[in-house]
Design a protein around this motif. Structure first.
Motif, PDB file in Angstrom:
ATOM      1  N   GLU A  46      59.430  37.197  59.286  1.00 14.70           N
ATOM      2  CA  GLU A  46      60.222  37.781  60.318  1.00 14.70           C
ATOM      3  C   GLU A  46      59.945  36.812  61.358  1.00 14.70           C
ATOM      4  N   PHE A  47      58.806  36.345  61.555  1.00 15.46           N
ATOM      5  CA  PHE A  47      58.900  35.499  62.812  1.00 15.46           C
ATOM      6  C   PHE A  47      59.171  34.111  62.695  1.00 15.46           C
ATOM      7  N   GLY A  48      59.094  33.588  61.357  1.00 13.75           N
ATOM      8  CA  GLY A  48      59.412  32.255  60.836  1.00 13.75           C
ATOM      9  C   GLY A  48      58.166  31.432  61.072  1.00 13.75           C
ATOM     10  N   VAL A  49      56.641  32.016  60.764  1.00 14.52           N
ATOM     11  CA  VAL A  49      55.709  31.166  61.040  1.00 14.52           C
ATOM     12  C   VAL A  49      54.828  31.278  59.850  1.00 14.52           C
ATOM     13  N   ALA A  50      53.757  30.654  59.601  1.00 12.87           N
ATOM     14  CA  ALA A  50      52.789  30.647  58.532  1.00 12.87           C
ATOM     15  C   ALA A  50      52.059  31.982  58.562  1.00 12.87           C
ATOM     16  N   ARG A  51      51.713  32.238  57.022  1.00 18.82           N
ATOM     17  CA  ARG A  51      50.917  33.623  56.971  1.00 18.82           C
ATOM     18  C   ARG A  51      49.504  33.592  57.646  1.00 18.82           C
ATOM     19  N   VAL A  52      48.943  32.427  58.064  1.00 15.62           N
ATOM     20  CA  VAL A  52      47.622  32.567  58.712  1.00 15.62           C
ATOM     21  C   VAL A  52      48.005  32.906  60.268  1.00 15.62           C
ATOM     22  N   THR A  53      49.088  32.422  60.588  1.00 14.87           N
ATOM     23  CA  THR A  53      49.425  32.979  61.996  1.00 14.87           C
ATOM     24  C   THR A  53      49.663  34.169  62.290  1.00 14.87           C
ATOM     25  N   ALA A  54      50.390  34.716  60.938  1.00 16.06           N
ATOM     26  CA  ALA A  54      50.737  36.139  60.960  1.00 16.06           C
ATOM     27  C   ALA A  54      49.335  37.155  61.211  1.00 16.06           C
ATOM     28  N   ARG A  55      48.338  36.723  60.379  1.00 13.59           N
ATOM     29  CA  ARG A  55      46.992  37.053  60.085  1.00 13.59           C
ATOM     30  C   ARG A  55      46.420  37.023  61.600  1.00 13.59           C
ATOM     31  N   GLN A  56      46.401  36.031  62.327  1.00 11.37           N
ATOM     32  CA  GLN A  56      45.726  35.810  63.787  1.00 11.37           C
ATOM     33  C   GLN A  56      46.444  37.096  64.671  1.00 11.37           C
ATOM     34  N   ALA A  57      47.585  37.172  64.355  1.00 10.68           N
ATOM     35  CA  ALA A  57      48.200  38.162  65.389  1.00 10.68           C
ATOM     36  C   ALA A  57      47.886  39.609  65.160  1.00 10.68           C
ATOM     37  N   VAL A  58      47.695  39.988  63.872  1.00  7.59           N
ATOM     38  CA  VAL A  58      47.294  41.265  63.485  1.00  7.59           C
ATOM     39  C   VAL A  58      45.974  41.201  63.610  1.00  7.59           C
ATOM     40  N   GLN A  59      45.297  40.196  63.610  1.00  4.55           N
ATOM     41  CA  GLN A  59      43.734  40.211  63.972  1.00  4.55           C
ATOM     42  C   GLN A  59      43.466  40.609  65.518  1.00  4.55           C
TER      43      GLN A  59
END
Length: 243
Positions: A46-59
């Motif tokens: 959705e945000f056009g980023v890497a999975r690790v970046t999405a993980r950091q946001a959720v964390q």
């Protein structure tokens, strides 16, 4: 659903930008308490980023307590409706001191003799040196304002440990004689940048009340200067009106 594309040109880290957008969805009730949120892959797409970046946001939101992971089931919203106490805009130092006595301060930054407050000639004279402090104020573990303040170094030197660990105004009010001869404040409506939004746990661009507070001594020296950003949804102004 409104989608924000994270901006790599912003000085705010991508994961902080994304966390702000996801926090907004929780705050507005788009994602309800107990509801499963999209997977890391879906958020990243959705945000056009890497999975690790999405993980950091959720964390980040997990650390804040807004999300809770459940092994084998996914990640769920953990945000029952919050009950926030309103912050009344007060007009005296005694009232302000009473408000701050019920506040828990978290010191973020402290610098001695390196900065001066951005005052004008009409505000008063500069002191020889200042201690700069930036902190978050909370009540009931909920942050309600971010304050950046400059305190005359002569006053800070009288009780450095207390000023590092307690709110400033109540300490000044204890002095005999009190060092304050004049005090005034100005309120403006603004919006939260990403850094402020993260500290106050509100969406980026959410309304905030910006208060500039200046205190002078009997010689006209600015002994205290503060810029305070309050959550806009907590500010309450009560005024008697002439009839």
């Amino acid at each position: 659903m409104r989608t924000m594309r994270a901006s790599s040109s912003s000085p705010i880290p991508l994961y902080v930008q994304i966390a702000g957008d996801l926090r907004d969805r929780i705050t507005r009730g788009v994602w309800r308490n107990g509801e499963a949120v999209p997977t890391l892959e879906q958020i990243a797409d959705e945000f056009g980023v890497a999975r690790v970046t999405a993980r950091q946001a959720v964390q980040m939101l997990t650390t804040e307590g807004l999300l809770i992971p459940m092994r084998g089931r996914g990640t769920f919203v953990n945000a029952p409706a919050a009950v926030h106490k309103p912050v009344h805009v007060v007009t005296s130092l005694d009232e302000l001191a009473d408000t701050y006595r019920a506040t828990t301060p978290e010191l973020l930054t402290i610098e001695e003799n390196t900065r001066v407050p951005p005052i004008t000639a009409a505000d008063g004279e500069l002191a020889a040196a200042y201690t700069y402090m930036k902190r978050v104020h909370s009540t009931d573990n909920a942050p309600y304002c971010v304050i950046a303040l400059y305190l005359d170094e002569r006053l800070f030197a009288r009780a450095p440990e207390r000023f590092r660990n307690e709110t400033v105004i109540p300490i000044l009010m204890e002095y005999d004689p009190r060092p304050m001869a004049r005090a005034r404040q100005t309120l403006k409506i603004a919006t939260a940048d990403a850094a402020t939004a993260h500290l106050l746990r509100i969406p980026v661009d959410a309304p905030v009340a910006r208060i500039q507070r200046i205190i002078n001594d009997t010689q006209g020296v600015v002994i205290y200067y503060a810029e305070v950003l309050y959550r806009g949804d907590l500010i309450q102004i009560d005024m008697d009106m002439d009839v």
